[in-house]
Structure formats: C-alpha cells, structure tokens
Design an enzyme around this catalytic site. Structure first.
Site, PDB file in Angstrom:
ATOM      1  N   HIS A  41      42.414 123.357  72.808  1.00  0.00           N
ATOM      2  CA  HIS A  41      42.327 122.492  73.969  1.00  0.00           C
ATOM      3  C   HIS A  41      43.201 122.838  75.155  1.00  0.00           C
ATOM      4  O   HIS A  41      42.961 122.339  76.258  1.00  0.00           O
ATOM      5  CB  HIS A  41      42.675 121.067  73.552  1.00  0.00           C
ATOM      6  CG  HIS A  41      41.674 120.129  74.085  1.00  0.00           C
ATOM      7  ND1 HIS A  41      41.258 120.148  75.387  1.00  0.00           N
ATOM      8  CD2 HIS A  41      40.967 119.147  73.500  1.00  0.00           C
ATOM      9  CE1 HIS A  41      40.367 119.192  75.572  1.00  0.00           C
ATOM     10  NE2 HIS A  41      40.167 118.579  74.444  1.00  0.00           N
ATOM     11  N   TYR A  84      42.661 104.567  74.449  1.00  0.00           N
ATOM     12  CA  TYR A  84      42.501 105.706  75.356  1.00  0.00           C
ATOM     13  C   TYR A  84      41.040 106.113  75.394  1.00  0.00           C
ATOM     14  O   TYR A  84      40.410 106.299  74.374  1.00  0.00           O
ATOM     15  CB  TYR A  84      43.357 106.857  74.830  1.00  0.00           C
ATOM     16  CG  TYR A  84      43.499 108.054  75.717  1.00  0.00           C
ATOM     17  CD1 TYR A  84      44.725 108.362  76.299  1.00  0.00           C
ATOM     18  CD2 TYR A  84      42.427 108.909  75.964  1.00  0.00           C
ATOM     19  CE1 TYR A  84      44.873 109.471  77.112  1.00  0.00           C
ATOM     20  CE2 TYR A  84      42.576 110.022  76.774  1.00  0.00           C
ATOM     21  CZ  TYR A  84      43.796 110.298  77.352  1.00  0.00           C
ATOM     22  OH  TYR A  84      43.945 111.399  78.151  1.00  0.00           O
ATOM     23  N   SER A  95      38.862 109.103  77.602  1.00  0.00           N
ATOM     24  CA  SER A  95      39.006 110.206  78.538  1.00  0.00           C
ATOM     25  C   SER A  95      37.968 110.143  79.646  1.00  0.00           C
ATOM     26  O   SER A  95      36.820 109.794  79.423  1.00  0.00           O
ATOM     27  CB  SER A  95      38.866 111.528  77.786  1.00  0.00           C
ATOM     28  OG  SER A  95      38.941 112.608  78.688  1.00  0.00           O
ATOM     29  N   THR A 144      41.866 115.515  83.530  1.00  0.00           N
ATOM     30  CA  THR A 144      41.308 114.250  83.052  1.00  0.00           C
ATOM     31  C   THR A 144      42.179 113.096  83.538  1.00  0.00           C
ATOM     32  O   THR A 144      43.326 113.292  83.936  1.00  0.00           O
ATOM     33  CB  THR A 144      41.254 114.206  81.508  1.00  0.00           C
ATOM     34  OG1 THR A 144      42.578 114.352  80.992  1.00  0.00           O
ATOM     35  CG2 THR A 144      40.344 115.286  80.955  1.00  0.00           C
TER      36      THR A 144
END
Length: 665
Positions: A384, A498, A500, A511
């Site tokens: 990532h 959360y 994104s 993001t």
C-alpha cells in the site's frame, strides 16, 4: 489501513459459484472463441489513446488546505458522537485553546510550505512517510486483496491458461502506460455529455496547462495519475527506521513463484516489444510444470516480518552474496503466484489464501502480486505505501476487460516450440546458518499472527441499491448506518469508524477520511436498541437524516474538506519544530478517535467478486462491503477474543432488517 485499502468486498460468492457452474455446463468448446492476432501494433498495446496519459496532470487543481475553524468544528462534531459528555467537554476546551494558539501559527506555516511546493500536495510527502516509517509487517496490517470475478468459459479457468492470459494483458497495459497511450483516468459526473469523442477532442487540443479546466466545463474530473509510475517494476525495500520504494522502468522481466521457488524470465525483447503470447505461454508452462520439490525455507517469509527485522535480514542476505537475486525480485514487472490451495469458492478459504496464504510462496513487498489457486480462482494482493485505488483499479478493470474480450491463450493453445529452460531462471540464494535460523523464527511468528485472524460473512437480499433509490437514500449511507447500528446493538455504544474517500481529483491527492459515526447514526442506533423503539415513521425520518448527513460528509471528504488529513498535516509541522506537541494531539480523545474500531471500505467494481483486509487495531473489525442492485454483502475480519465477528454480523443482519422495515413502512 483501510484508507488505503481500496478494497472491494463484494461477496455474492454462492451466487457467483452457481452462475459459474451454469455457464460451464452450457459452454461451447474454446474453438468457437474468436482468436486474437498476436502480430502487429495492435497486440503491443491494450489501447491507443490519442490523449497522452498524463495530459491533465499539469493542470489538476491543488488539494486545498481547509479553514482551521471549520476543521475544528468538524472534528468536535465527530468526537461528540463517540465521547461521553465529560470527555467531550474536556476536548471542547482543548480545541478552543488550540484555535487560539498554536493552531493559527501551525496553519500559517502549513500554508507557506504548501505555497513553496506547488508541484505536489501538502499531504503527499507526509502520507508516503507515514506508510514507509511504520514498522509493523505489511501483511494483515496494510496489504489488501481483490479477487477477480470467476472465469466462466470452459477451460479458461485452468491456472496456466488464466495466468498467461492475465500476464499478456498486463504487459500490454504496462507498455501502453510506458508509452503514454493509456487513456487518462477521468471521473464523468455526466457521462452522456462528457464520455464522448467531442470531449476527448476538445481536451486533447487544449494545452496541458489548461486541459483540466476544459474537462471541468463538462463536469468531468481528471484524476491524479502520479502513482502509476510505481505500479510496475516496483518494490518496497526494507530499511531500518524507514523503508524506500525502488523501481526500474527499463527492466524487461517477470517474476513467478511456485512451491516457494522464485523464477524470472523476460516478457519484453531488447527493443522493448512484448514477446509473442506463445513464447510467454512456453515460459509459464515450464514453471507451472516444474517438479522441483517445495522449498520450505524460502526467504520470502522475511517479507512478513517487522520492517526493521526484515531490514537487518536483508542486509545479511546482501552480505552473503544475494544482491543479484534480490535485484531481480525488486525490479520485476510484478509477481505471479501459483498456489497449491483449492478454495472451492468458499469465502473463508479465499480470504485466508488471498490475504496471507503460504508465506513461503509470497513476496508481499512487490507493488502487487497475482495469486492463482489450483482450482482457477485469482486475486490481486497489493502493497500500500506506493499508492491507492486509482492506479490499482485502472489496471484491474482494464486487464479484466481485455482477458474477457481478447484472450490470446486458449485451452487448446500450444506453447511455442522453444527451450524454455534456457529462458527461465530459478533464483538461488546463499544462506548462512544465521539466516536459516531466522527463517524458522519468521515462520513461527507468521503462523502465530495469521492463525489469530477470524473471518465472518454476511450476504443478504433484504436491501440493495434499487430499494435505496426507491426510498431516496444513499446506498453507502445505509450500509454505514447498518455498521453503526450493529455495533451499538452488540456493545451499547458508538466508536471511531473509518471510511476511505479518494482525493485523486487533486494533484497528488491521496485519501481523506469519512467519519460515519455521527450524532444522527448514534441517535438511530439508540432508538432501535430501546425496548420500545419509536414508530417506523419516526425511524424512517431518522434514516433520511442519517443519509443526508453522510452524503454531506462524503462530499466534504472528496473535496479535501475533511478534518483528518488537515490535522495530520498540522501535526507534522509541529513535530518538525521539535518540542512538546500541542495539547490537542496529546488529548486522550484524539487517541480515541484515531483508534479505529470499525475500519471500512468498498469498491463497487463489477470486475471484482470478493476481497478483504485485516482490522487496523487488535480490538477492531475490518469491514469490507458491497451493495448491488438487489443484495448486499460484507466480510468482517477480527481477532477473537478481542472482538466477536460472528456476533457483529448477526447484529448487522438484524440492523438491515430494521432499516428495511422502517423504509418500507
């Protein structure tokens, strides 16, 4: 981290399996498939855009820095949903002091730094740094997976056939990108007006310094493509304290793993042309049928370690004379994995195989790996740090389309009549006793960590996009409301959540966080948890308000107006000055809102059937979800006994039934 997780977890697995069986049952022999020509210019490129790939980059809008007062207001509103009255009062006082000092001074310095770096965004460098400095293993903590929709044509799901077709499509995408012939990624708000030849002609003729503004006039939004440079020939390299990204766009070879062994072979000739499909087929066939015994002591297990541990082990590998072999891995186009597992379309088996699997047969640091199971299922697992969903999904969707419409290898195709043993090289590594002992330790660590992860699945037809549109509520808001209600029914409170949201409409955007736990969702959850809940009409009114608030939060995040990245940027300025951090960042409530209990993400691509990621904290849930026209699905990962995933899924099912009942009243 879910932000980056760009993950679809569309889970209609049983239905998909049924459609596969039905399709295979009536499938004609592969000879009826129209054969694609592998000669000429057409084969070399997956598309030939007349608009250069990076045409819009120069004119993209810059990511805005929000107003400090608005950020503080948004922060407090989210905090109020998860804090006790006493905690909230304290945090309100802390924020008031921050707005007085040192908030304005940090804001001025952040704006000045942004003004002096107009080539990028204020969040880009700190966000890369955040990923690369984190010392936790990438597997389970960062790398997500996305599974391709099952292949339905008879014979095409064979791992050798499917992997070769996807490899051929991938290198065609790769060459198209390298030569700037890949169409720029544009989000069309009104496709009927902007996804047209006229739009493409006008934007192509507009100078690059102004092209994005022409697109905006059509209500079309070009997306940042700066991350595409690390999609291929890229690897995260472990180093003590902070990793780095390494890439080599001149490399011509591919990397393939099988039974713990690593093989490399060229997919481009010396002039940069893609080698013929039957040539690539021959090399892949050689690897696939190689009978070399499994390597139970593969150094690939090191990619699952703590990053500082792996950095030290890599230094040992280099000192032992493995530099050339490691460089071949680091610069390979990407990684293909032949996995011996059979997943039988079982969600839990797929999840564990594609998210972590056999670490002797993975290299988690590659930009991405394609994993092929023995029964023909395929998924992409990606690292990532280098980027988010725009680059990955552009590749994923285009390759899926190409393989579906234009396969170059068929079940009756024969590999080229060449000696592949002279073209494929199996990498050999020199191991010291110290490294051999480290392999054993790492395998033990990995087994302990991965065996703790639990997965639960919900598939439901109680709600879908069609019903949400009928009742004029946001499908995503309804999914998120279900998560909030489920957690409240299970635990009696609301917690940090959360979701994104991409800010790729801005230059070097990454993001932003949507905070789905709101005062409105908490009010709804509290209402349905009562022994005598309000009327369905009252609940319906609450649902409409939740949808409206969630929609506003989503718009703010997409426009770079969330509070999370702004506060992160201000914190980085404060850290750079040394000395104690402002009270806002040492306030227990700041820690609480950033301890993400419910980490969520969706990716509604029709090319994806299933996907997942791990919880971001030990006592959290990793919730991947998808809502289609007439069904919804979610995959929930957890670490028992810290969290009860099965109980959460049970409560989620109840929550969606309550929501549907209220909406349809």
């Amino acid at each position: 981290m879910i932000t980056s997780h760009c993950k679809n977890i569309g889970l209609h697995i049983k239905q998909v399996a049924g459609s596969v069986r039905a399709s295979v049952a009536c499938q004609l022999h592969s000879s009826v498939i129209e054969r694609s020509s592998a000669s000429g210019d057409e084969f070399q490129y997956i598309q030939k855009s007349k608009t250069p790939t990076m045409h819009f980059q120069k004119s993209l809008l810059r990511l805005p820095i929000p107003d400090l007062d608005k950020t503080c207001t948004r922060y407090l509103r989210s905090q109020k949903a998860i804090l006790s009255p006493e905690e909230y009062k304290h945090t309100e006082e802390v924020v008031a002091r921050f707005k007085g000092s040192p908030g304005p001074d940090l804001q001025a310095k952040l704006k000045l730094k942004d003004k002096n770096n107009k080539h990028t965004s204020y969040i880009s460098a700190p966000w890369f740094d955040m990923y690369l400095r984190d010392r936790v293993p990438v597997v389970l903590n960062y790398n997500p997976f996305m599974a391709f929709v099952p292949e339905t044509r008879l014979g095409y799901s064979d791992p050798l056939v499917r992997s070769t077709n996807i490899l051929v499509a991938s290198v065609r995408f790769m060459k198209t990108l390298r030569e700037s012939l890949l169409e720029p990624v544009v989000y069309h708000l009104n496709p009927a007006k902007s996804d047209t030849d006229l739009f493409r002609r006008l934007t192509r003729w507009t100078p690059a310094a102004l092209a994005s503004y022409t697109a905006y006039a059509f209500k079309a939004f070009p997306l940042d493509m700066s991350q595409f440079v690390n999609l291929f020939n890229s690897t995260r390299i472990p180093e003590v304290g902070r990793d780095r990204l390494k890439s080599d766009d001149k490399a011509r070879h591919m990397m393939v793993m099988k039974n713990g062994h690593i093989y490399v072979f060229d997919v481009f000739d010396k002039d940069g042309n893609i080698l013929p499909p039957d040539h690539i087929h021959a090399c892949m066939s050689y690897i696939y049928h190689d009978s070399t015994p499994s390597n139970k002591n593969s150094i690939s297990i090191f990619t699952t370690e703590n990053r500082d541990t792996w950095a030290s082990l890599r230094a040992e590998l280099l000192a032992a004379g493995n530099e050339a072999a490691l460089d071949a891995i680091d610069t390979a186009a990407f990684n293909i994995v032949f996995d011996s597992a059979e997943v039988d379309m079982d969600p839990e088996k797929m999840y564990h195989t594609f998210l972590h699997g056999d670490a002797n047969n993975r290299w988690f640091d590659k930009s991405f790996s394609l994993i092929f199971t023995a029964d023909g299922q395929t998924a992409l697992n990606f690292e990532h740090a280098w980027g988010d969903g725009v680059a990955v999904m552009s590749y994923f969707n285009e390759v899926s389309k190409s393989v579906k419409e234009q396969p170059y290898i068929h079940p009756d195709s024969r590999p080229a009549n060449i000696d592949a043993s002279q073209l494929v090289r199996r990498l050999e590594f020199k191991l010291t006793p110290s490294l051999e002992a480290a392999i054993q330790r790492s395998q033990h660590h990995y087994q302990t960590n991965t065996s703790a992860l639990h997965v639960d699945v919900l598939e439901s037809k109680v709600l879908g996009k069609d019903l949400c549109k009928q009742y004029k509520v946001s499908p995503d808001a309804i999914m998120q409301l279900g998560f909030q209600t489920a957690y409240y029914l299970q635990n009696g409170k609301s917690v940090a959540t959360y979701e994104s949201c991409s800010t790729a409409a801005f230059k070097h955007g990454r993001t932003e966080t949507i905070r789905p736990a709101t005062l409105e969702t908490t009010q709804f959850a509290q209402a349905v948890a009562k022994s005598q809940p309000p009327s369905k009409a009252e609940l319906k009114e609450m649902i409409n308000e939740c949808s409206k608030v969630h929609g506003n939060l989503t718009k703010e995040a997409a426009m770079g107006q969330g509070f999370d990245r702004h506060l992160f940027g201000l914190r980085k300025i404060a850290e750079g000055e040394g000395g104690p951090l402002p009270d806002l960042y040492t306030d227990p409530s700041y820690t609480k809102i950033n301890h993400i209990i419910i980490s969520t993400s969706t990716l509604p691509s029709t090319a994806i059937s299933f996907g997942g990621f791990g919880p971001v904290v030990r006592d959290g849930f990793g919730v991947g979800y998808q809502i289609q026209n007439d069904w919804l699905g979610l995959v929930v990962s957890s670490y028992p006994p810290h969290r009860d995933g099965a109980g959460f899924v049970e409560c989620a099912e109840k929550a969606y039934e309550i929501i549907h009942s209220a909406l349809s009243s």
